[in-house]
Write a protein that holds these residues in place. Sequence first.
Motif, PDB file in Angstrom:
ATOM      1  N   GLY A  19       6.759  -6.454   2.255  1.00  0.00           N
ATOM      2  CA  GLY A  19       6.067  -6.821   1.209  1.00  0.00           C
ATOM      3  C   GLY A  19       6.203  -8.488   0.612  1.00  0.00           C
ATOM      4  O   GLY A  19       7.637  -8.432   0.765  1.00  0.00           O
ATOM      5  N   THR A  20       5.779  -9.343   0.262  1.00  0.00           N
ATOM      6  CA  THR A  20       6.097 -10.498   0.183  1.00  0.00           C
ATOM      7  C   THR A  20       6.835 -10.550  -1.649  1.00  0.00           C
ATOM      8  O   THR A  20       7.852 -10.869  -2.466  1.00  0.00           O
ATOM      9  N   PHE A  21       5.508  -9.474  -2.424  1.00  0.00           N
ATOM     10  CA  PHE A  21       6.546  -8.900  -3.630  1.00  0.00           C
ATOM     11  C   PHE A  21       6.323 -10.597  -4.589  1.00  0.00           C
ATOM     12  O   PHE A  21       7.400 -10.838  -5.064  1.00  0.00           O
ATOM     13  N   ILE A  24       5.689  -8.357  -7.483  1.00  0.00           N
ATOM     14  CA  ILE A  24       5.853  -7.033  -7.176  1.00  0.00           C
ATOM     15  C   ILE A  24       4.769  -6.654  -8.341  1.00  0.00           C
ATOM     16  O   ILE A  24       4.527  -7.790  -9.530  1.00  0.00           O
ATOM     17  N   HIS A  25       3.875  -5.329  -8.336  1.00  0.00           N
ATOM     18  CA  HIS A  25       2.682  -5.607  -9.446  1.00  0.00           C
ATOM     19  C   HIS A  25       2.366  -4.154  -9.746  1.00  0.00           C
ATOM     20  O   HIS A  25       3.007  -3.410  -8.627  1.00  0.00           O
ATOM     21  N   LEU A  26       1.718  -3.420 -10.312  1.00  0.00           N
ATOM     22  CA  LEU A  26       1.089  -2.147 -10.794  1.00  0.00           C
ATOM     23  C   LEU A  26       0.883  -1.778  -9.181  1.00  0.00           C
ATOM     24  O   LEU A  26       1.035  -0.160  -8.957  1.00  0.00           O
ATOM     25  N   THR A 118       1.953   0.101   4.353  1.00  0.00           N
ATOM     26  CA  THR A 118       1.010  -0.577   3.621  1.00  0.00           C
ATOM     27  C   THR A 118       0.263  -0.828   3.518  1.00  0.00           C
ATOM     28  O   THR A 118      -0.728   0.145   3.160  1.00  0.00           O
ATOM     29  N   GLY A 119      -0.595  -1.550   2.656  1.00  0.00           N
ATOM     30  CA  GLY A 119      -2.431  -1.611   2.641  1.00  0.00           C
ATOM     31  C   GLY A 119      -2.951  -1.474   3.529  1.00  0.00           C
ATOM     32  O   GLY A 119      -2.808  -1.823   4.301  1.00  0.00           O
ATOM     33  N   ALA A 120      -4.460  -0.612   3.892  1.00  0.00           N
ATOM     34  CA  ALA A 120      -5.237  -0.932   4.426  1.00  0.00           C
ATOM     35  C   ALA A 120      -5.837  -2.468   5.140  1.00  0.00           C
ATOM     36  O   ALA A 120      -5.495  -1.997   6.287  1.00  0.00           O
ATOM     37  N   THR A 145      -5.636   3.053   0.958  1.00  0.00           N
ATOM     38  CA  THR A 145      -6.450   1.973   1.087  1.00  0.00           C
ATOM     39  C   THR A 145      -6.872   1.283  -0.753  1.00  0.00           C
ATOM     40  O   THR A 145      -6.366   2.090  -2.019  1.00  0.00           O
ATOM     41  N   ARG A 146      -7.680   0.103  -0.629  1.00  0.00           N
ATOM     42  CA  ARG A 146      -7.653  -0.522  -2.003  1.00  0.00           C
ATOM     43  C   ARG A 146      -9.109  -0.579  -2.391  1.00  0.00           C
ATOM     44  O   ARG A 146     -10.081  -0.021  -0.969  1.00  0.00           O
ATOM     45  N   PRO A 147      -9.847  -0.384  -3.148  1.00  0.00           N
ATOM     46  CA  PRO A 147     -10.864  -0.451  -3.673  1.00  0.00           C
ATOM     47  C   PRO A 147     -12.273  -1.670  -2.752  1.00  0.00           C
ATOM     48  O   PRO A 147     -11.661  -2.258  -2.407  1.00  0.00           O
ATOM     49  N   ALA A 178      -7.258  -2.533  -8.597  1.00  0.00           N
ATOM     50  CA  ALA A 178      -8.060  -4.792  -7.421  1.00  0.00           C
ATOM     51  C   ALA A 178      -6.830  -5.468  -7.989  1.00  0.00           C
ATOM     52  O   ALA A 178      -6.948  -6.701  -8.188  1.00  0.00           O
ATOM     53  N   ILE A 179      -5.435  -5.000  -8.896  1.00  0.00           N
ATOM     54  CA  ILE A 179      -4.061  -6.299  -8.521  1.00  0.00           C
ATOM     55  C   ILE A 179      -3.542  -6.544  -7.178  1.00  0.00           C
ATOM     56  O   ILE A 179      -3.726  -5.754  -6.456  1.00  0.00           O
ATOM     57  N   SER A 180      -3.821  -7.686  -7.305  1.00  0.00           N
ATOM     58  CA  SER A 180      -3.178  -8.915  -6.718  1.00  0.00           C
ATOM     59  C   SER A 180      -1.916  -9.991  -6.893  1.00  0.00           C
ATOM     60  O   SER A 180      -1.994  -9.895  -7.912  1.00  0.00           O
ATOM     61  N   SER A 181      -0.909  -9.719  -6.006  1.00  0.00           N
ATOM     62  CA  SER A 181       0.042 -10.778  -6.202  1.00  0.00           C
ATOM     63  C   SER A 181      -0.620 -12.583  -7.062  1.00  0.00           C
ATOM     64  O   SER A 181      -0.497 -12.900  -7.776  1.00  0.00           O
ATOM     65  N   THR A 182      -2.068 -12.053  -5.896  1.00  0.00           N
ATOM     66  CA  THR A 182      -2.718 -13.755  -5.914  1.00  0.00           C
ATOM     67  C   THR A 182      -3.865 -13.764  -7.101  1.00  0.00           C
ATOM     68  O   THR A 182      -3.096 -14.699  -8.267  1.00  0.00           O
ATOM     69  N   PHE A 183      -3.652 -13.065  -7.498  1.00  0.00           N
ATOM     70  CA  PHE A 183      -4.737 -12.658  -9.346  1.00  0.00           C
ATOM     71  C   PHE A 183      -3.718 -13.163 -10.137  1.00  0.00           C
ATOM     72  O   PHE A 183      -4.048 -14.041 -10.954  1.00  0.00           O
TER      73      PHE A 183
END
Length: 216
Positions: A19-21, A24-26, A118-120, A145-147, A178-183
């Motif tokens: 990941g780019t991390f 990094i998040h929960l 990896t993420g879906a 999978t993410r929501p 629903a957490i993302s680094s962008t958020f």
Amino acid sequence: MTLHLSKGKEELSIGLMGGTFDPIHLGHLVTAEEVRIQFGLDRVIFVPSGHPPHKEAREVSDPEHRYLMTVLATITNPFFTVSRVEIDKPHDKLTFTIDTIRYFHDHFDKRVKLYFITGADAILEILTWKDYQELLSICSFIAATRPGYYLNKLEETIGAVCPEALSNIHVLEIPAMAISSTFIRKRVSEGKTIKYLSPESVTQYILKNRLYQDED
Ligand code: ATP
Ligand code: MG
């Protein structure tokens, strides 16, 4: 990194989470821990990316910041480690996931079974990656999978593109994250709190180093 098979164990299972991390998040951490438990992994290695292969709209933070935040976030979990393999690659040697997986495949004992986590959202891209057939033969994939993701749809899509890949791709539903680094970056730039989205040490690191303050 040397790993020894414990007595009586025929095989060691290792998860790789790239990941780019940034940061990094929960979401990353919950996913890695859930996968570790469900697949009985002996270790999860986080692999922060080096410099991005193609110029992206947004500059990624300094690799050392991303590496340190990943170390801080994983420090309390005895099953988690962080690898510098991508971070330490020379700038002109850009990495593809296949190179990193090959590196671990060649590096470890042959009795080590590798899982790439990896993420879906990213899994479908695998089928467009360089040498994806070799990739599927040397490791298994776990798609979290993410929501909002539908497992059946994902399996259908993979099945339509590359049915032989299905047996090597496991899809796993992760408690709604629903957490993302962008958020997180966006909230920092807006002066909002990011408490509880990442471990406290990572939150403090972001504030101390004034990361993400000037994001658009
Ligand atoms: P960005 O918002 O900058 O794209 P990100 O939150 O997606 O960042 P990455 O570092 O790009 O984080 O993600 C690393 C890996 O973790 C990818 O495989 C991605 O699909 C997965 N991932 C990201 N967020 C989550 C989440 N909340 N739950 C499960 N997996 C996630
Ligand atoms: Mg992402």
